[in-house]
Design an enzyme around this catalytic site. Structure first.
Site, short mmCIF file in Angstrom:
data_model
loop_
_atom_site.label_atom_id
_atom_site.label_comp_id
_atom_site.label_asym_id
_atom_site.label_seq_id
_atom_site.Cartn_x
_atom_site.Cartn_y
_atom_site.Cartn_z
CG HIS A 142 -8.96 1.92 -5.04
ND1 HIS A 142 -9.38 2.59 -6.11
CD2 HIS A 142 -9.80 2.18 -4.00
CE1 HIS A 142 -10.50 2.88 -5.88
NE2 HIS A 142 -10.82 3.03 -4.63
CE LYS B 250 0.98 7.33 -14.52
NZ LYS B 250 -0.35 6.78 -14.63
NE ARG B 251 0.24 6.66 -5.19
CZ ARG B 251 0.47 5.51 -5.04
NH1 ARG B 251 1.58 4.95 -4.41
NH2 ARG B 251 -0.29 4.48 -5.69
CE LYS C 86 0.80 5.28 -9.07
NZ LYS C 86 -0.46 4.80 -9.84
CB THR D 108 -8.57 8.16 -13.03
OG1 THR D 108 -7.93 8.91 -12.15
CG2 THR D 108 -9.57 7.33 -12.25
CE LYS E 214 -8.74 12.54 -13.82
NZ LYS E 214 -7.79 12.40 -12.56
#
Length: 813
Positions: A356, A538-539, A544, A646, A650
């Site tokens: 991952h 998100k985290r 990110k 993911t 969504k």
């Protein structure tokens, strides 16, 4: 037309079952029942109707000799099971009607359920989607994880800073689980090994009991159900009465406390040696219990051990269960009398590994000293496995080893012991071959395969977004799309119909109004539904790039202040996510976002122009509110760093347009929805690597962008929080290091955001792009992902179809 559920009940029948459980399982009558009581009674009544397909599915597995996959994951972010189960069983109307008969509101009961604190982010939500999809497509499966008492943590903000408090989801009864006292294993740690032969004897210094708790996971319309088995730490000796009688009251319960520590918290802080040791123990505890359970079940079948790969597939979800290889080899040697080489070869035929991440720090590595201290037998086995791999691959470079530079590298170990290693997006899989597993891929060129992630449409569209899913069902003429998501392409014929497009837009606005009202009730901010709802959930992590988003927010605020009378497109910036307790930089980013929000939201010039919203404690339930209401999806990671994502799927499925880099599954989403329906910005992976070689690249980017320079200066001046030194570390990172190239991508990001403002001004064109996103996202169903795993990796034949359901006695023939 509705897909006929395998299990059905009328409101009257379900109501009777609810009342029976209220009286006989909870000990209350309707007149004195609390909302909690009604929720547990409904859960038990629904659970009763899952048991039949659950048992029937298990009988089919054994009766037909079906191969089963065992999915090992440290996280299963399943959210609230009650609504998922009601929806999948087709009991929505019955549950509403039954509770209404008692004067109880169904929606209040649903929202009373605490979220199972079994995960954190994408890894756990993916595992949950796969469990639900495996049940929907009839893939015989067992999920294995840990029954955390407190999960990760509950997030709150204190003057903008993240504060972690314990989750308490198990403080009351969990109605979904069945305790299995007969499935318990003593798991050892430390101690020593003796003997020189292949079957060395391990004498652990301490032991903990792994106790099993099962939850049935039912698929769409209840035609198949699988098991999620979670392990809880229990003491070998419950209570030391002798010490208690000596007055050593606290010491008398030490064994119980130590055992419970194993499963108290998800990802204990590993910034200390004690934290590292607990993490390693936790991972071995869950993996060893799972492997032993799998092998016990296989042995009960009475087949020769050579048949193990024909009956069992084990999927390691990330490196956390990578010790499964060494444990399986140990069990094969000790309990099944297999020679070491045969055991090591067989493990490769049983085990598979999902990678991952390409971040070296996330590919777990344990110091040899710690590994040998906690797992002395397994350290010996890892050395032998590494030597076995070298003997099987004599051309292996000398430096390629699972043990090097004083550490045991779990990603390398997982690769060596797996028949297949899969990436989770096409780009990520290609980068795996080129980077972290370059040498191993050269030795095993057919081992790495791709299975792009997916999300379950039952949770993330049908249930989460009834306004839109109702329109889809009406447009397509049936609910068949819910488990055949590729049928969404049928919507494309309607996107040129302005009347239909208005209905699509009305569904989005309905969700935005609902979110706005909820935010007003929970955090006191009520965004204007006419504004762009710009969502990044998100985290919190540097790669990110929430920092890129907040810098653009600062620049936007500054521009509006300088020219408030310009025609500004109203924007609501919505953030959600947690930072790991030990990740100081991520926590500073959270603090900055909240400080920026405080300034922006209290600036009268921003009214009707800009708002920043950061509701605390992002989780599945919050995602269900945010995702259907989002207009814009922020997928802005540094190219080459996000494996897949993911949340991007969504959001796009629910009609949010993406602003994103060519990273992870963004690449495939853009290919599917069309480049014209995706706001692309930023450098490619190759350009990122080249840019990193440029001396002072961050300072050059800052000098080239007046808006960026100004935004960083405003932070450094103490505009947000009042103290110029408050964000000194973030300013230093941006100006001197900028590992994730926030500054280098800023100008393109900002110009793309201005393009988005202009595009949103043409509502009809925007709505058409949003509808095309929904229509073209069917490929990203987790049902498709699971079927690819079944075909490419597990070699498992699906078991659920109409004929199977009839044979199981779940529907009329």
């Amino acid at each position: 037309m509705m897909t006929q559920p395998a299990v059905s009940a009328s409101p009257k029948e379900l109501g009777q079952s609810i009342q029976d459980h209220l009286v006989y399982s909870i000990g209350k009558d309707a007149a004195h029942a609390s909302l909690h009581d009604w929720r547990v009674a409904l859960s038990l009544a629904v659970r009763d109707r899952i048991v039949e397909p659950w048992f029937a599915s298990t009988r089919a597995i054994y009766g037909r000799g079906l191969k089963r996959v065992h999915y090992l994951s440290m996280e299963f972010l399943i959210g609230r099971l009650l609504e998922d189960s009601v929806v999948n069983l087709g009991l929505d109307d019955a549950a509403r009607g039954a509770l209404k008969g008692f004067g109880v509101d169904y929606d209040e009961v649903i929202h009373n359920e605490p979220e199972a604190a079994l995960g954190n982010g994408g890894l756990g939500r993916l595992a949950a989607c796969y469990m639900e999809s495996m049940a929907t497509v009839g893939c015989p499966a067992y999920g294995y994880g840990l029954r955390y008492e407190h999960g990760l943590f509950r997030q709150r903000f204190d003057h903008g800073r993240q504060v972690e408090t314990a989750e308490s989801w198990l403080k009351s009864r969990n109605p979904w689980e069945f305790e299995r006292p007969e499935a318990a294993y003593e798991i050892g740690f430390g101690g020593w090994i003796e003997g020189d032969g292949p079957k060395k004897v391990w004498h652990p210094e301490e032991s903990v009991i792994a106790a099993a708790y099962d939850m049935p996971i039912v698929g769409w319309r209840g035609k198949w159900a699988n098991t999620l088995r979670l392990w809880s730490g229990k003491p070998v000796q419950e209570f030391d009465l002798e010490r208690f009688n000596r007055g050593e009251y606290v010491a008398a319960g030490v064994a119980e406390s130590l055992a419970r520590t194993i499963t108290r918290v998800l990802y204990p802080d590993d910034s200390t040696e004690a934290g590292k040791e607990l993490r390693l123990k936790q991972e071995y505890f869950f993996t060893a219990a799972s492997v032993r359970d799998i092998m016990r079940r296989f042995a009960q079948g009475g087949e020769p051990i050579a048949r193990l790969p024909d009956r069992v597939a084990i999927q390691m979800n990330d490196t956390h269960p990578a010790i499964a290889g060494a444990e399986l080899v140990r069990v094969l040697i000790d309990d099944f009398d297999q020679p070491f080489d045969d055991a090591a070869d067989m493990a490769v035929r049983v085990l598979n590994y999902t990678n991952h991440t390409l971040l070296p720090e996330a590919l777990e590595a344990w110091s040899e000293g710690l590994f040998r201290k906690v797992l002395p037998r397994h350290m010996d086995l890892v050395e032998r496995i590494d030597d076995h791999h070298k003997r099987r691959n004599p051309s292996r470079p000398w430096e390629l080893s699972a043990i090097h530079h004083g550490s045991v590298h779990m990603g390398t170990l997982a690769f060596m012991q797996s028949g297949h290693v899969n990436g989770v997006s096409a780009l990520h899989t290609d980068l795996m071959k080129e980077s972290v597993f370059h040498d191993l891929n050269a030795l095993h060129p057919d081992r790495i395969v791709n299975v792009t992630n997916g999300v379950t449409p039952r949770r993330w569209l049908y249930s989460a977004n009834p306004a839109l899913s109702g329109l889809i069902t009406e447009t397509l003429g049936s609910e068949d799309w819910v488990n055949h998501l590729d049928q969404l392409t049928g919507l494309e014929a309607h996107v040129s119909d302005n009347g239909w497009l208005d209905r699509y837009a009305a569904a989005k606005r309905h969700n935005k109004v609902a979110l706005s009202n909820w935010l007003g009730e929970t955090i006191g901010l009520t965004p204007d539904p006419e504004a762009i709802f710009d969502v990044q959930i998100k985290r919190i992590h540097e790669y990110k790039r929430q920092l890129l988003n907040v810098l653009e927010t600062i620049a936007r605020w500054d521009e509006i202040r300088q020219n408030p009378d310009a025609d500004w497109q109203p924007r609501v910036k919505i953030f959600g996510g947690k930072a790991a307790p030990g990740y100081a930089v991520a926590k500073e980013i959270i603090h900055l976002i909240n400080d920026v929000a405080a300034v922006v939201n209290n600036d009268p010039l921003m009214k009707g122009r800009l708002m920043v919203v950061y509701p605390p404690n992002y989780n599945v339930s919050m995602a269900v509110r945010l995702i259907p209401a989002a207009d814009l999806s922020e997928q802005i990671s540094t190219a080459g760093k996000e494996a897949s994502g993911t949340g991007n799927m969504k959001l796009s499925l629910n009609g949010a347009l993406t602003i994103g880099t060519l990273d992870g599954a963004n690449v495939e989403i853009r290919e599917h929805v069309g480049a014209e329906n995706f706001f692309l910005f930023g450098m490619t992976t190759e350009q990122v690597e080249a840019r990193r070689q440029v001396p002072d690249h961050a300072r050059k980017a800052i000098a080239d962008s007046a808006a960026l320079s100004r935004a960083i200066s405003l932070i450094a001046l103490g505009t947000f929080g009042g103290d110029p030194a408050r964000y000194g570390r973030l300013v230093d990172i941006l100006t001197n290091w900028d590992t994730y190239l926030v500054c280098s991508d800023f100008a393109d990001y900002q110009s793309t955001q201005k393009l988005i403002d202009a595009s949103y001004g043409n509502k009809q064109a925007w709505n058409r792009m949003a509808a095309l996103n929904t229509a073209r996202m069917g490929w990203f169903s987790s049902d498709r992902s699971v079927r690819e795993y079944m075909g490419k990796i597990w070699k498992i034949e699906g078991a659920r179809d109409d004929q199977t359901a009839q044979e199981l006695g779940l529907v009329a023939g």
